[in-house]
Design a protein around this motif. Structure first.
Motif, PDB file in Angstrom:
ATOM      1  N   MET A   1      22.936  58.256  -7.797  1.00  0.00           N
ATOM      2  CA  MET A   1      22.918  57.436  -8.999  1.00  0.00           C
ATOM      3  C   MET A   1      21.495  56.966  -9.280  1.00  0.00           C
ATOM      4  SD  MET A   1      24.930  53.837  -9.808  1.00  0.00           S
ATOM      5  CE  MET A   1      26.284  54.341  -8.765  1.00  0.00           C
ATOM      6  N   GLU A   2      21.004  57.288 -10.459  1.00  0.00           N
ATOM      7  CA  GLU A   2      19.698  56.779 -10.875  1.00  0.00           C
ATOM      8  C   GLU A   2      19.845  55.307 -11.268  1.00  0.00           C
ATOM      9  OE1 GLU A   2      17.111  58.658 -10.605  1.00  0.00           O
ATOM     10  OE2 GLU A   2      18.009  60.659 -10.417  1.00  0.00           O
ATOM     11  N   ASP A   3      18.833  54.509 -10.977  1.00  0.00           N
ATOM     12  CA  ASP A   3      18.827  53.084 -11.366  1.00  0.00           C
ATOM     13  C   ASP A   3      20.074  52.354 -10.872  1.00  0.00           C
ATOM     14  OD1 ASP A   3      16.411  53.499 -12.829  1.00  0.00           O
ATOM     15  OD2 ASP A   3      17.592  54.310 -14.489  1.00  0.00           O
ATOM     16  N   SER A   4      20.408  52.586  -9.615  1.00  0.00           N
ATOM     17  CA  SER A   4      21.575  51.932  -9.032  1.00  0.00           C
ATOM     18  C   SER A   4      21.362  50.421  -8.959  1.00  0.00           C
ATOM     19  CB  SER A   4      21.814  52.487  -7.620  1.00  0.00           C
ATOM     20  OG  SER A   4      22.864  51.798  -6.986  1.00  0.00           O
ATOM     21  N   PRO A   5      22.273  49.622  -9.536  1.00  0.00           N
ATOM     22  CA  PRO A   5      22.079  48.162  -9.512  1.00  0.00           C
ATOM     23  C   PRO A   5      22.270  47.606  -8.107  1.00  0.00           C
ATOM     24  CG  PRO A   5      24.199  48.696 -10.476  1.00  0.00           C
ATOM     25  CD  PRO A   5      23.505  49.996 -10.248  1.00  0.00           C
ATOM     26  N   LYS A   6      21.522  46.562  -7.791  1.00  0.00           N
ATOM     27  CA  LYS A   6      21.588  45.948  -6.466  1.00  0.00           C
ATOM     28  C   LYS A   6      22.332  44.618  -6.561  1.00  0.00           C
ATOM     29  CE  LYS A   6      18.845  49.013  -4.423  1.00  0.00           C
ATOM     30  NZ  LYS A   6      19.064  50.137  -5.325  1.00  0.00           N
ATOM     31  N   GLY A   7      23.246  44.420  -5.635  1.00  0.00           N
ATOM     32  CA  GLY A   7      23.922  43.138  -5.563  1.00  0.00           C
ATOM     33  C   GLY A   7      23.038  42.115  -4.858  1.00  0.00           C
ATOM     34  N   LYS A   8      23.350  40.859  -5.054  1.00  0.00           N
ATOM     35  CA  LYS A   8      22.614  39.797  -4.367  1.00  0.00           C
ATOM     36  C   LYS A   8      23.554  38.618  -4.170  1.00  0.00           C
ATOM     37  CE  LYS A   8      20.654  38.141  -8.757  1.00  0.00           C
ATOM     38  NZ  LYS A   8      19.415  37.872  -9.510  1.00  0.00           N
ATOM     39  N   LYS A   9      23.118  37.642  -3.423  1.00  0.00           N
ATOM     40  CA  LYS A   9      23.941  36.488  -3.122  1.00  0.00           C
ATOM     41  C   LYS A   9      24.438  35.851  -4.421  1.00  0.00           C
ATOM     42  CE  LYS A   9      23.987  32.347  -0.250  1.00  0.00           C
ATOM     43  NZ  LYS A   9      23.196  31.479   0.653  1.00  0.00           N
ATOM     44  N   GLY A  10      25.734  35.659  -4.506  1.00  0.00           N
ATOM     45  CA  GLY A  10      26.321  35.081  -5.710  1.00  0.00           C
ATOM     46  C   GLY A  10      26.624  36.096  -6.792  1.00  0.00           C
ATOM     47  N   GLU A  11      26.095  37.313  -6.641  1.00  0.00           N
ATOM     48  CA  GLU A  11      26.352  38.391  -7.610  1.00  0.00           C
ATOM     49  C   GLU A  11      26.617  39.698  -6.850  1.00  0.00           C
ATOM     50  OE1 GLU A  11      23.193  38.696 -10.455  1.00  0.00           O
ATOM     51  OE2 GLU A  11      23.497  36.667 -11.239  1.00  0.00           O
ATOM     52  N   ARG A  12      27.634  39.676  -6.029  1.00  0.00           N
ATOM     53  CA  ARG A  12      27.960  40.831  -5.188  1.00  0.00           C
ATOM     54  C   ARG A  12      28.628  41.922  -6.014  1.00  0.00           C
ATOM     55  NH1 ARG A  12      24.668  40.194  -0.942  1.00  0.00           N
ATOM     56  NH2 ARG A  12      25.067  38.241   0.179  1.00  0.00           N
ATOM     57  N   ARG A  13      28.431  43.153  -5.568  1.00  0.00           N
ATOM     58  CA  ARG A  13      28.964  44.310  -6.290  1.00  0.00           C
ATOM     59  C   ARG A  13      29.876  45.157  -5.414  1.00  0.00           C
ATOM     60  NH1 ARG A  13      26.378  45.570 -11.120  1.00  0.00           N
ATOM     61  NH2 ARG A  13      24.627  44.186 -11.635  1.00  0.00           N
TER      62      ARG A  13
ATOM     63  N   LEU B   1      29.396  50.242 -14.237  1.00  0.00           N
ATOM     64  CA  LEU B   1      30.807  50.531 -13.974  1.00  0.00           C
ATOM     65  C   LEU B   1      30.999  51.126 -12.590  1.00  0.00           C
ATOM     66  CD1 LEU B   1      32.135  52.022 -17.339  1.00  0.00           C
ATOM     67  CD2 LEU B   1      32.035  49.640 -16.597  1.00  0.00           C
ATOM     68  N   ALA B   2      30.064  51.972 -12.164  1.00  0.00           N
ATOM     69  CA  ALA B   2      30.168  52.599 -10.847  1.00  0.00           C
ATOM     70  C   ALA B   2      29.950  51.583  -9.724  1.00  0.00           C
ATOM     71  CB  ALA B   2      29.157  53.738 -10.726  1.00  0.00           C
ATOM     72  N   LYS B   3      29.087  50.584  -9.993  1.00  0.00           N
ATOM     73  CA  LYS B   3      28.844  49.507  -9.023  1.00  0.00           C
ATOM     74  C   LYS B   3      29.015  48.162  -9.739  1.00  0.00           C
ATOM     75  CE  LYS B   3      25.816  49.677  -5.776  1.00  0.00           C
ATOM     76  NZ  LYS B   3      24.523  49.696  -5.033  1.00  0.00           N
ATOM     77  N   PRO B   4      30.251  47.798 -10.051  1.00  0.00           N
ATOM     78  CA  PRO B   4      30.477  46.615 -10.889  1.00  0.00           C
ATOM     79  C   PRO B   4      30.312  45.305 -10.129  1.00  0.00           C
ATOM     80  CG  PRO B   4      32.566  47.528 -10.193  1.00  0.00           C
ATOM     81  CD  PRO B   4      31.510  48.468  -9.669  1.00  0.00           C
ATOM     82  N   LEU B   5      29.932  44.264 -10.856  1.00  0.00           N
ATOM     83  CA  LEU B   5      29.962  42.920 -10.293  1.00  0.00           C
ATOM     84  C   LEU B   5      31.404  42.578  -9.939  1.00  0.00           C
ATOM     85  CD1 LEU B   5      27.499  41.161 -12.754  1.00  0.00           C
ATOM     86  CD2 LEU B   5      27.141  41.430 -10.288  1.00  0.00           C
TER      87      LEU B   5
END
Length: 375
Positions: free
Chosen positions: A81-93, A267-271
């Motif tokens: 996946m290009e530009d895969s979003p990263k989760g973080k504390k309080g915004e897990r994916r 959508l592939a890595k949703p919040l």
């Protein structure tokens, strides 16, 4: 046009409509497969999603009168996946498996098989054809193996030299006597990486799967997930790719060329937290075009709760407590009871005690009580 010329024309046309591999085999019964499927039933290893009639699963002639051949197709999907979003504390994916990236593959492959049918019927109007993708009676994998698309691997996937195991499969039964292709030799060798890496031990041995332990299956069920598997699910909201990503044959197989299957990163890595409160309509509008939506929102929301527990996401606790109090679904309330225990806040424990005072569902009560005992 004779059969050999038609076969060459079908191969050439398939390439022009985005079919990555095509193979031909006979419509003879799959006798060895029938024995394996009987054994799977006896052991209780089936998922329950399969066609129950083993004759229909292994005898193509029962599905099309005068069946002579089966055309197998494979269409590759991305592993990267290009530009895969990263989760973080309080915004897990969470994450959907690769087979649910982009457009629903059932729709895409049915369209390609429809074009292939049309092409054949233009050449031979009297031809008989019947196509299926995944949900048909026949075993996609057994057909692809016999038609030379790839070999049937220890991870229970078809592995192709060109695209690894990242391929969707479909087939068409026809009364045209095409020349069968030669099956490929198995190239797994002594490798057992997929078996060793399976989080739940679902791969019993090379090529045999206990679907009842498989995370890909468990994430699609509508009942509570047995506690022994919850920690292993991690942040998967649909499917599992472990036995593919560990496979050496999949190394550097990115398969980015099929536009329909390009992942939509959000959508592939949703919040996770926003998924909890989606209505049926909102879920369908957002996720309805991907294959991972086929069981509806309930299993996905249950899995999102397990994922929040995996991250011990304290930011989600107020939302989980509100759902524990008001959500009408016992499976969701029971999963939340377990999740609050895993996250481990005092606020969560107090909510569990309060919930016990009014909860009437016996299974949910058992989850609440088990969580308090663990504390």
């Amino acid at each position: 046009m004779n059969t050999v010329q038609l076969q060459q024309a079908v191969r050439a046309y398939a390439a022009t409509i985005g079919i990555d591999k095509i193979g031909f085999t006979t419509a003879a019964p799959f006798r060895e497969l029938k024995n394996r499927l009987k054994r799977q039933q006896e052991l209780g290893y089936q998922s329950g999603f399969e066609e129950k009639d083993l004759d229909k699963r292994t005898e193509p002639a029962l599905l099309l009168d005068q069946a002579e051949s089966i055309i197998a197709i494979a269409v590759a999907y991305p592993s990267k996946m290009e530009d895969s979003p990263k989760g973080k504390k309080g915004e897990r994916r969470g994450i959907f498996c690769r087979a649910s990236w982009g457009m629903d593959y059932h729709t895409v492959l049915r369209e390609k098989l429809g074009l292939l049918e049309q092409f054949i019927l233009e050449q031979i109007p009297t031809a008989r054809v019947r196509s299926m993708v995944d949900t048909g009676e026949l075993s996609d994998r057994a057909i692809a193996e016999r038609a030379g698309i790839g070999w049937s691997a220890k991870n229970c996937s078809i592995i192709t030299p060109e695209f690894g195991s990242y391929v969707y499969l479909g087939e068409m039964i026809t009364n045209i006597p095409f020349v069968p292709d030669v099956p490929m030799e198995d190239e797994c060798g002594d490798c057992t990486l997929c078996i060793d890496a399976c989080p739940t031990g679902a791969l019993i041995q090379g090529g045999q799967l206990n679907a009842q332990r498989c995370i890909a299956f468990l994430t699609q069920t509508k009942t509570p997930i047995p506690e022994e598997f919850r920690a292993e699910i991690g942040n998967r909201v649909y499917g599992c790719d472990t036995c593919q990503t560990i496979c050496p044959k999949n190394k550097k197989k990115h398969n980015l060329h099929q536009q329909a299957f390009q992942p939509e990163p959000e959508l592939a890595k949703p919040l996770l937290q926003p998924m909890l409160t989606l209505s049926n309509r909102e879920f369908k509008e957002k996720f309805g075009h991907i294959s991972g939506s086929w069981r509806g929102k309930n299993p996905i929301q249950r899995n999102a709760i397990i994922a929040l527990a995996h991250f011990k996401d304290e930011a989600a606790v107020p939302e989980l407590i509100a759902m524990l109090d008001k959500d009408p679904r016992p499976v969701i309330r029971g999963t939340i009871a377990w999740a609050l225990g895993q996250i481990g806040t005092e606020e969560g424990y107090n909510a569990i005690k309060e919930a016990l005072l009014k909860e009437e569902d016996l299974e949910v009560r058992a989850e609440l009580e088990a969580t308090l005992k663990r504390v």
